[in-house]
Design a protein around this motif. Structure first.
Motif, PDB file in Angstrom:
ATOM      1  N   GLY A   1      20.892  42.212  17.649  1.00 41.53           N
ATOM      2  CA  GLY A   1      21.714  43.408  17.529  1.00 41.53           C
ATOM      3  C   GLY A   1      21.331  44.534  18.459  1.00 41.53           C
ATOM      4  N   SER A   2      20.064  44.630  18.809  1.00 44.77           N
ATOM      5  CA  SER A   2      19.625  45.668  19.746  1.00 44.77           C
ATOM      6  C   SER A   2      20.222  45.411  21.126  1.00 44.77           C
ATOM      7  N   GLU A   3      20.131  44.155  21.581  1.00 41.31           N
ATOM      8  CA  GLU A   3      20.702  43.789  22.876  1.00 41.31           C
ATOM      9  C   GLU A   3      22.215  43.996  22.879  1.00 41.31           C
ATOM     10  N   ASP A   4      22.859  43.563  21.814  1.00 40.54           N
ATOM     11  CA  ASP A   4      24.314  43.693  21.741  1.00 40.54           C
ATOM     12  C   ASP A   4      24.752  45.153  21.805  1.00 40.54           C
ATOM     13  N   TYR A   5      23.991  46.043  21.165  1.00 40.57           N
ATOM     14  CA  TYR A   5      24.395  47.445  21.084  1.00 40.57           C
ATOM     15  C   TYR A   5      24.497  48.086  22.465  1.00 40.57           C
ATOM     16  N   VAL A   6      23.588  47.720  23.367  1.00 40.20           N
ATOM     17  CA  VAL A   6      23.603  48.315  24.712  1.00 40.20           C
ATOM     18  C   VAL A   6      24.126  47.337  25.761  1.00 40.20           C
ATOM     19  N   GLY A   7      24.694  46.219  25.316  1.00 37.38           N
ATOM     20  CA  GLY A   7      25.279  45.278  26.261  1.00 37.38           C
ATOM     21  C   GLY A   7      24.277  44.565  27.130  1.00 37.38           C
ATOM     22  N   TYR A   8      23.049  44.386  26.608  1.00 41.12           N
ATOM     23  CA  TYR A   8      22.018  43.735  27.412  1.00 41.12           C
ATOM     24  C   TYR A   8      22.156  42.217  27.271  1.00 41.12           C
TER      25      TYR A   8
END
Length: 259
Positions: A149-156
């Motif tokens: 979810g952290s990656e998804d939030y910033v599009g990483y």
């Protein structure tokens, strides 16, 4: 950050079981194994949910992968079937074929690939590989998305690369929460706590992002970010990358054409 990591893990296992019961009762789970925490956790969850005989790990080095032994340790620890597909030749061949394509320099204004194109190409070839492997399995397969979810939030993530897949167990779990889940699973602790890296750019995730996952996770969960510049950067990345999380827009004649 989780109220009860063990209970969350058990709920994840049940969710995976229910997904496969509805969307592929005979299917295996295909997981790209990088040796990092996310793919290790997803593979271990799938083993608990489906049994190791229905989980296939695919290791996909791009030429030489310095931490390939970590990926091998994951599949050995879990006892799952696995294969190694070196994508290096495919990446180089496609890169050259694009450069050699008619009118490449006329259209792009360059004789070389853009940096992001070079970085994202292996991720897209890896996803193609996972689906190709899956379609060769008896009983069919479903490909795991291992983004958190952290990656998804910033599009990483790479659109149609690691951002693709059929089911996404970690999509609503932040980096530290994934680690908490990982500590409840039979995977090596040093892989759970391994410094996150995309394995493509030669940088750690945090170096590339420009902020720590601790800062990002706190902001996502509480809305609090002490550094104004970091907050602005996170907000900007979230806004410009929302398209990666949304369904592909499609034209609806009933909506736009007057009857």
């Amino acid at each position: 950050m989780l109220r009860d990591a063990q209970a969350t893990k058990q709920a994840l296992v049940k969710w995976i079981q229910e997904y496969f019961a509805k969307n592929g009762p005979t299917c295996s789970a295909v997981v790209g194994i990088s040796g990092g925490k996310d793919s290790s956790v997803v593979a271990a969850l799938c083993v608990e949910a489906l049994g190791k005989e229905r989980v296939v790990g695919v290791l996909m080095p791009n030429g030489v992968q310095s931490d390939i032994d970590d990926a091998k340790e994951v599949v050995a620890t879990l006892g799952i079937r696995h294969m190694v597909v070196n994508i290096g030749a495919a990446v180089e061949s496609l890169k050259q074929s694009i450069l050699d394509g008619d009118h490449f320099s006329d259209i792009t204004g360059s004789t070389e690939h853009a940096r992001d194109a070079v970085i994202n190409l292996p991720a897209r070839i890896r996803m193609t590989t996972l689906y190709a492997v899956g379609q060769n399995l008896p009983g069919g397969a479903r490909v795991a998305n291992t983004c958190n979810g952290s990656e998804d939030y910033v599009g990483y993530s790479t659109k149609y690369g690691d951002a693709a897949g059929d089911f996404s167990p970690l999509a609503h779990l932040l980096v530290e929460e994934v680690r908490e889940i990982g500590r409840t699973l039979p995977i090596p602790a040093h892989l759970v706590d391994k410094t996150p890296s995309d394995g493509l750019s030669g940088q750690s995730d945090e170096d590339k992002l420009g902020f720590t996952y601790a800062e990002l996770d706190r902001y996502i969960r509480t809305g609090i970010c002490d550094n104004v510049e970091t907050k602005q950067r996170i907000d900007h990345m979230h806004k410009i990358n929302l398209h990666k999380l949304q369904l592909m827009p499609s034209f609806d004649a009933d909506e736009y054409v007057k009857k």
